[in-house]
Design an enzyme around this catalytic site. Structure first.
Site, PDB file in Angstrom:
ATOM      1  N   TYR A 170       3.429  14.004  96.301  1.00 22.61           N
ATOM      2  CA  TYR A 170       5.147  14.034  96.561  1.00 22.61           C
ATOM      3  C   TYR A 170       5.211  14.200  98.000  1.00 22.61           C
ATOM      4  CZ  TYR A 170      10.275  15.222  95.495  1.00 22.61           C
ATOM      5  OH  TYR A 170      11.361  15.247  95.318  1.00 22.61           O
ATOM      6  N   LYS A 226       4.769   9.913  94.740  1.00 17.13           N
ATOM      7  CA  LYS A 226       6.060  10.020  94.750  1.00 17.13           C
ATOM      8  C   LYS A 226       6.877   9.948  96.046  1.00 17.13           C
ATOM      9  CE  LYS A 226      10.475  12.261  93.144  1.00 17.13           C
ATOM     10  NZ  LYS A 226      11.077  13.327  92.752  1.00 17.13           N
TER      11      LYS A 226
END
Length: 280
Positions: free
Chosen positions: A125, A153
């Site tokens: 992330y 992400k």
């Protein structure tokens, strides 16, 4: 996915299961739990496990569930990763370690430690606006060689850098910022991890379905229809958790967050109803 709470502020597993099942029925291919929108900084380790088990029971084994396990502490992140694996997660969302602002060698070592701790694939992330630390493209290129680091992400707002990593690796990229869902998909991303999809899953999916069908003009048109709601939810000065819960009536947010005021909630409702009217 949001994390529903009761009126008294406790985890509401039943509401979580119902919301998860509704999202899957409305077109979500998988679910991410205990991320930013899921208020992971203010839920306990036990609550994260209980949430995961409730959602798994609600959606069954055929729906991929990615559990957020990131923290500022590598040892704690490893513990959370192992707990998520035992509770039935299919993958792990691991944010870059925040606050301490580690250099890139330490960021890389952190992710490798977590990846080595379980048998589950990792989604890294990258959200430097929150963490203060970027996962640099060069670091991603090295981490892509790890057999269990499978996805990203992407909230780095670096389309050029992301395009290069997508082209040079087999990492599955997921947009983490609504305005980049279609642009990233167009250069090879796999999809998105979305806050707005908590309230409009069918409408967001329709954009990428149109693109897959070769209707790029239609995808652009549908994307534009989604923009007012995405802007109201994500760029109004309120966190997405707050705006999503205001629309869903999914219980309170945990402090230090505060609920949306009446004026903001009314504006969100107008944007949502206009989208429904335009896509019905």
């Amino acid at each position: 996915m949001i994390t529903p709470f009761t009126a008294s502020g406790d985890l509401d597993p039943d509401a979580a299961g119902k919301h998860a099942a509704a999202l899957v029925a409305d077109g979500c291919d998988g679910l991410v739990l205990s991320g930013t929108t899921g208020e992971s900084p203010t839920t306990t380790d036990a609550e994260k496990t209980a949430l995961l088990r409730a959602v798994r029971a609600a959606v069954g084994d055929g729906v991929p569930i990615v559990a957020g396990v990131g923290s500022a502490d590598t040892r704690h992140t490893v513990d959370l990763a192992r707990q998520a694996e035992q509770a039935g997660a299919d993958g792990l969302l691991v944010v870059a370690p925040y606050y301490s602002r580690p250099p890139q060698a330490a960021v890389e070592a952190h992710f490798r430690r977590v990846a080595d701790a379980t048998g589950l694939p990792l989604m890294l992330y990258d959200i430097p606006g929150r963490t203060g630390t970027r996962i640099e493209p060069e670091t991603l290129l090295r981490l892509a060689e790890h057999p269990r680091i499978a996805a990203v992400k992407d909230c780095a707002y670096d389309l050029l850098g992301s395009t290069k990593v997508i082209g040079a690796t087999s990492l599955a990229y997921y947009s983490g910022c609504e305005e980049l869902n279609l642009p990233l998909y167009a250069v090879g991303a796999a999809g998105y991890v979305s806050t707005v999809a908590n309230v409009a899953p069918r409408q967001l999916r329709a954009v990428l379905d149109a693109f897959d069908a070769g209707d790029t003009a239609g995808a652009a048109r549908l994307n534009l229809l989604n923009t007012p709601l995405a802007e109201a939810m994500m760029a109004s000065g309120l966190p997405g958790t707050v705006t999503a819960k205001a629309l869903l009536g999914a219980g309170p947010v945990r402090e230090p967050l505060q609920p949306a005021g009446r004026e903001a909630a009314d504006g969100l409702r107008r944007a949502y109803e206009e989208l429904l009217a335009a896509t019905s």
